[in-house]
Design a protein around this motif. Structure first.
Motif, PDB file in Angstrom:
ATOM      1  N   LYS A  73      -0.628 -22.954  -0.458  1.00  0.00           N
ATOM      2  CA  LYS A  73      -0.285 -21.697   0.205  1.00  0.00           C
ATOM      3  C   LYS A  73      -1.540 -21.044   0.748  1.00  0.00           C
ATOM      4  O   LYS A  73      -2.671 -21.443   0.446  1.00  0.00           O
ATOM      5  CB  LYS A  73       0.403 -20.758  -0.772  1.00  0.00           C
ATOM      6  N   MET A  74      -1.336 -19.995   1.548  1.00  0.00           N
ATOM      7  CA  MET A  74      -2.426 -19.233   2.140  1.00  0.00           C
ATOM      8  C   MET A  74      -2.098 -17.750   2.006  1.00  0.00           C
ATOM      9  O   MET A  74      -0.962 -17.331   2.240  1.00  0.00           O
ATOM     10  CB  MET A  74      -2.602 -19.629   3.616  1.00  0.00           C
ATOM     11  N   ASP A  75      -3.095 -16.944   1.584  1.00  0.00           N
ATOM     12  CA  ASP A  75      -2.913 -15.497   1.404  1.00  0.00           C
ATOM     13  C   ASP A  75      -4.082 -14.751   2.027  1.00  0.00           C
ATOM     14  O   ASP A  75      -5.199 -15.284   2.145  1.00  0.00           O
ATOM     15  CB  ASP A  75      -2.827 -15.135  -0.086  1.00  0.00           C
ATOM     16  N   GLU A  76      -3.806 -13.516   2.404  1.00  0.00           N
ATOM     17  CA  GLU A  76      -4.847 -12.584   2.863  1.00  0.00           C
ATOM     18  C   GLU A  76      -4.754 -11.336   2.002  1.00  0.00           C
ATOM     19  O   GLU A  76      -3.767 -10.603   2.056  1.00  0.00           O
ATOM     20  CB  GLU A  76      -4.637 -12.220   4.334  1.00  0.00           C
ATOM     21  N   VAL A  77      -5.764 -11.109   1.171  1.00  0.00           N
ATOM     22  CA  VAL A  77      -5.783  -9.958   0.276  1.00  0.00           C
ATOM     23  C   VAL A  77      -7.102  -9.221   0.470  1.00  0.00           C
ATOM     24  O   VAL A  77      -8.184  -9.812   0.307  1.00  0.00           O
ATOM     25  CB  VAL A  77      -5.618 -10.385  -1.197  1.00  0.00           C
ATOM     26  N   ASP A  78      -6.984  -7.944   0.825  1.00  0.00           N
ATOM     27  CA  ASP A  78      -8.165  -7.107   1.091  1.00  0.00           C
ATOM     28  C   ASP A  78      -9.013  -7.773   2.179  1.00  0.00           C
ATOM     29  O   ASP A  78      -8.530  -8.078   3.253  1.00  0.00           O
ATOM     30  CB  ASP A  78      -8.956  -6.883  -0.199  1.00  0.00           C
ATOM     31  N   ASP A  79     -10.279  -8.025   1.889  1.00  0.00           N
ATOM     32  CA  ASP A  79     -11.176  -8.603   2.888  1.00  0.00           C
ATOM     33  C   ASP A  79     -11.445 -10.080   2.630  1.00  0.00           C
ATOM     34  O   ASP A  79     -12.508 -10.607   3.005  1.00  0.00           O
ATOM     35  CB  ASP A  79     -12.513  -7.841   2.900  1.00  0.00           C
ATOM     36  N   VAL A  80     -10.499 -10.752   2.005  1.00  0.00           N
ATOM     37  CA  VAL A  80     -10.671 -12.168   1.658  1.00  0.00           C
ATOM     38  C   VAL A  80      -9.447 -12.951   2.121  1.00  0.00           C
ATOM     39  O   VAL A  80      -8.312 -12.518   1.924  1.00  0.00           O
ATOM     40  CB  VAL A  80     -10.869 -12.353   0.135  1.00  0.00           C
TER      41      VAL A  80
END
Length: 362
Positions: free
Chosen positions: A109-116
């Motif tokens: 999977k791929m996630d975008e959390v905050d600045d990462v």
């Protein structure tokens, strides 16, 4: 290689334990990860003109590189909960992502959390038994840094990438952290084709074995290969969605020119997915071929038995007639009666064989 090939024909392949390994994944149960006994940390810090390569055994040694203007790649081999939490805290990686890093059996999977930007996928290998082995790889992309987490310190596919980083003027040295992240994913995806090539050799061997022998061992090999293709599909197919997440993302960490490179990876993973489907179709066709060949063999046996029965029928009839206990039977006392009866028993079957061949029955 040839000797191994024919030894495999002698000894059967039965591996029911593999079924439990493949289907024994329950996402509702929190798996227990064993703490690594040894941790190896490989750090690269670079720009177009400067390059630093270091090896550490403690994650704290990497922290001075968290606030530099250079691009930093930290590859951690061997995971410990305490170390992962320290790294995530230092590089401001969300605690939910640290849980994913420490997880076992996660779906890619791929996630975008905050600045990462974070992605998780599996690196694939094949062992000596042609079984597919997986190693979970977690990659965190931040501003000027990429951190990759691995379980196995003894093998990966990133050696060529390390060699390119050591070369002054290479494209990796001229680009940002997003291109480094793309390169890591690209190498993992490209290695899928190496694994599939080895599986294709096994499929070819199974096909040859079915055509030549077609015994119970062949069916066992078909079932075993179908299990490995399930593992392959489970790990390859979700990567398509993962890469598509990078393509559609408008995160500032990704430069616009890097998107075209992720599109290239997307094309590769689509091709890999299609190949996996083709392999599965081939295994289904081989199973049908095995069953058809078994039925044909049974039909041949039944045909031979039917022909033998037909050829023996005249002798049975003649012997039964002249073996009856009646006082008056024609030619019963003829001195040539035995020779005539035996001649008929031989001549009639030969005549029947000629008729059968003329009609194309065998």
């Amino acid at each position: 290689m040839v000797a191994t090939k024919y030894l495999q024909m002698i000894f059967p392949v039965f591996n029911t334990k593999r079924t439990k390994e493949i289907f024994g994944v329950n996402p509702t149960i929190t798996p227990v990860r064993e703490e690594a006994t040894n941790v190896k940390i490989h750090l690269f810090s670079y720009n177009a003109t400067e390059f630093t390569e270091k090896h550490f055994t403690k994650v704290e040694d990497c922290f001075p590189f968290s606030n530099t203007s250079n691009i930093t790649w930290i590859n951690i081999d061997g995971l410990r909960k305490e170390d992962v939490e320290k790294v995530c805290q230092q590089f401001k990686i969300h605690f939910l992502l640290s849980e994913d890093i420490l997880s076992v059996g996660q779906r890619p999977k791929m996630d975008e959390v905050d600045d990462v930007m974070f992605c998780l996928l599996n690196m694939l290998y094949t062992n000596k038994d042609a079984a597919v082995e997986t190693e979970q790889i977690s990659i965190a992309l931040g501003k000027n840094f990429v951190i990759s987490f691995q379980d196995d310190a003894d093998r990966d596919v990133f050696d060529s990438l390390r060699s390119k980083l050591r070369v002054t003027g290479s494209k990796l040295r001229q680009t940002g952290a997003d291109y480094l992240c793309y390169s890591l994913i690209d190498m993992i995806v490209d290695h899928y084709f190496v694994v599939m090539e080895k599986l294709s050799e096994q499929i070819e061997f199974i096909e040859e074995e079915i055509i030549r022998f077609g015994n119970a061992r062949s069916l066992a090999r078909i079932n075993s290969m179908r299990k490995e293709l399930i593992v392959l599909k489970r790990n390859v197919s979700p990567v398509r969605e993962l890469v598509n997440g990078f393509i559609r993302s408008d995160n500032d960490l990704l430069e616009e020119k890097t998107t075209k490179y992720f599109k290239d990876v997307y094309d590769h993973i689509v091709q890999a997915t299609d190949l996996v489907e083709n392999y599965r179709d081939m295994m289904t066709s081989m199973q049908d071929l095995y069953l058809n060949k078994a039925n044909m063999r049974l039909n041949e046996v039944m045909k031979v038995m039917a022909i033998v029965t037909c050829l023996m029928a005249p002798a049975t009839v003649i012997g039964g007639i002249f073996g009856m206990n009646f006082d008056s039977i024609p030619a019963i006392h003829n001195k040539y009666g035995f020779l005539i009866a035996v001649s008929l028993m031989l001549f009639i079957p030969l005549w029947m064989i000629r008729i059968f061949r003329k009609r194309g029955w065998f």
